[in-house]
Scaffold this active site. Structure first.
Site, short mmCIF file in Angstrom:
data_model
loop_
_atom_site.label_atom_id
_atom_site.label_comp_id
_atom_site.label_asym_id
_atom_site.label_seq_id
_atom_site.Cartn_x
_atom_site.Cartn_y
_atom_site.Cartn_z
N LYS A 11 0.83 -1.21 0.00
CA LYS A 11 0.00 0.00 0.00
C LYS A 11 0.87 1.27 0.00
O LYS A 11 2.09 1.19 0.22
CB LYS A 11 -0.93 -0.03 1.21
CG LYS A 11 -1.91 -1.21 1.17
CD LYS A 11 -2.90 -1.15 2.34
CE LYS A 11 -3.86 -2.32 2.27
NZ LYS A 11 -4.94 -2.21 3.28
N TYR A 51 -12.00 -1.73 -4.15
CA TYR A 51 -12.56 -1.99 -2.82
C TYR A 51 -14.08 -1.89 -2.80
O TYR A 51 -14.66 -1.67 -1.73
CB TYR A 51 -11.95 -1.03 -1.80
CG TYR A 51 -10.58 -1.45 -1.30
CD1 TYR A 51 -10.43 -2.59 -0.50
CD2 TYR A 51 -9.45 -0.71 -1.59
CE1 TYR A 51 -9.18 -2.98 -0.03
CE2 TYR A 51 -8.18 -1.10 -1.12
CZ TYR A 51 -8.07 -2.23 -0.33
OH TYR A 51 -6.84 -2.62 0.14
N ASN A 114 -2.03 -0.17 6.66
CA ASN A 114 -1.52 -1.40 7.25
C ASN A 114 -0.58 -2.15 6.29
O ASN A 114 -0.51 -3.36 6.29
CB ASN A 114 -2.67 -2.29 7.73
CG ASN A 114 -3.62 -2.70 6.62
OD1 ASN A 114 -3.45 -2.26 5.48
ND2 ASN A 114 -4.60 -3.51 6.93
N HIS A 117 -1.96 -5.55 1.38
CA HIS A 117 -3.28 -6.17 1.17
C HIS A 117 -3.04 -7.55 0.57
O HIS A 117 -2.12 -7.73 -0.22
CB HIS A 117 -4.12 -5.34 0.19
CG HIS A 117 -5.32 -6.10 -0.32
ND1 HIS A 117 -6.50 -6.15 0.38
CD2 HIS A 117 -5.49 -6.85 -1.43
CE1 HIS A 117 -7.35 -6.92 -0.30
NE2 HIS A 117 -6.76 -7.35 -1.40
N GLU A 128 -9.18 -10.11 -8.12
CA GLU A 128 -8.17 -9.08 -7.85
C GLU A 128 -6.97 -9.20 -8.81
O GLU A 128 -6.40 -8.18 -9.21
CB GLU A 128 -7.72 -9.18 -6.39
CG GLU A 128 -8.85 -8.79 -5.43
CD GLU A 128 -8.44 -8.78 -3.98
OE1 GLU A 128 -9.23 -8.28 -3.17
OE2 GLU A 128 -7.33 -9.27 -3.63
P1 CMP Z 1 -7.28 -4.74 3.47
O1 CMP Z 1 -6.80 -6.09 3.82
O2 CMP Z 1 -6.69 -4.07 2.27
O3 CMP Z 1 -8.88 -4.79 3.28
C1 CMP Z 1 -9.72 -3.68 3.50
C2 CMP Z 1 -8.98 -2.54 4.11
O4 CMP Z 1 -9.81 -1.60 4.75
C3 CMP Z 1 -8.08 -3.04 5.21
O5 CMP Z 1 -7.01 -3.78 4.72
C4 CMP Z 1 -7.71 -1.75 5.90
O6 CMP Z 1 -6.75 -1.01 5.15
C5 CMP Z 1 -9.06 -1.04 5.81
N1 CMP Z 1 -9.85 -1.22 7.03
C6 CMP Z 1 -10.40 -2.33 7.50
N2 CMP Z 1 -11.08 -2.11 8.63
C7 CMP Z 1 -10.95 -0.79 8.87
C8 CMP Z 1 -11.42 0.07 9.89
N3 CMP Z 1 -12.17 -0.39 10.90
N4 CMP Z 1 -11.09 1.35 9.82
C9 CMP Z 1 -10.34 1.82 8.79
N5 CMP Z 1 -9.86 1.05 7.78
C10 CMP Z 1 -10.16 -0.24 7.83
#
Ligand code: CMP
Length: 139
Positions: A11, A51, A114, A117, A128
């Site tokens: 990311k 998304y 985070n 993904h 994807e």
């Molecule tokens: P990812 O695995 O890419 O899938 C969806 C993404 O949404 C997740 O990682 C985070 O980056 C984001 N995400 C999931 N839950 C939350 C949350 N409660 N608040 C903000 N971002 C979130």
């Protein structure tokens, strides 16, 4: 166990913080093969399309804004049980719940930013992978 493919993204926070090599190194050390890879900067519309499954979630606007805020690296990873292997390397979505030694436990500072993904099922992986790569771009 089956040979699978999964879609991984580093990311914008992972790219910006110089973690591309660290993340890819973990994938390779775990035995995952990189079958395709590209760096790109998603538009907001592309991030919203990727998304779309989360469009009703309260974090959708923020997440898609973040995901279109800078370059990302998209990869196809292949190996035995690759979807779960990748998820185990990433750790839980919320870095506070991620197991020690996982990418998110070691580097993430927010639930949204985070670092990585990864696809969560074979169906998601197919969708994807097709989002990012055409047949000519795969080895
Ligand atoms: P990812 O695995 O890419 O899938 C969806 C993404 O949404 C997740 O990682 C985070 O980056 C984001 N995400 C999931 N839950 C939350 C949350 N409660 N608040 C903000 N971002 C979130």
């Amino acid at each position: 166990m089956a040979i699978e493919q999964t879609l991984s993204m580093i990311k914008p926070d992972g790219v910006q913080r110089g973690l591309i090599g660290e993340v890819i190194g973990r994938f390779e050390k775990a035995g995952l093969k990189i079958k395709a890879m590209k760096m790109l900067h998603l538009t907001l519309a592309q991030a919203r399309a990727f998304y779309a499954v989360h469009r009703e979630r309260p974090f959708y606007d923020s997440l898609t804004g973040f995901m279109s805020s800078g370059p990302i690296v998209a990869m196809i990873l292949e190996g035995e049980n690759a979807i779960q292997v990748n998820r185990d390397l990433m750790g839980a979505t919320n870095y506070r719940q991620a197991a020690p030694g996982t990418i998110r436990a070691d580097f993430a500072k927010e639930i949204e930013a985070n670092i990585v993904h990864g696809s969560d099922s074979p169906e998601t992986a197919r969708t994807e992978i097709a989002f990012f790569f055409n047949e000519l771009e795969k080895v």
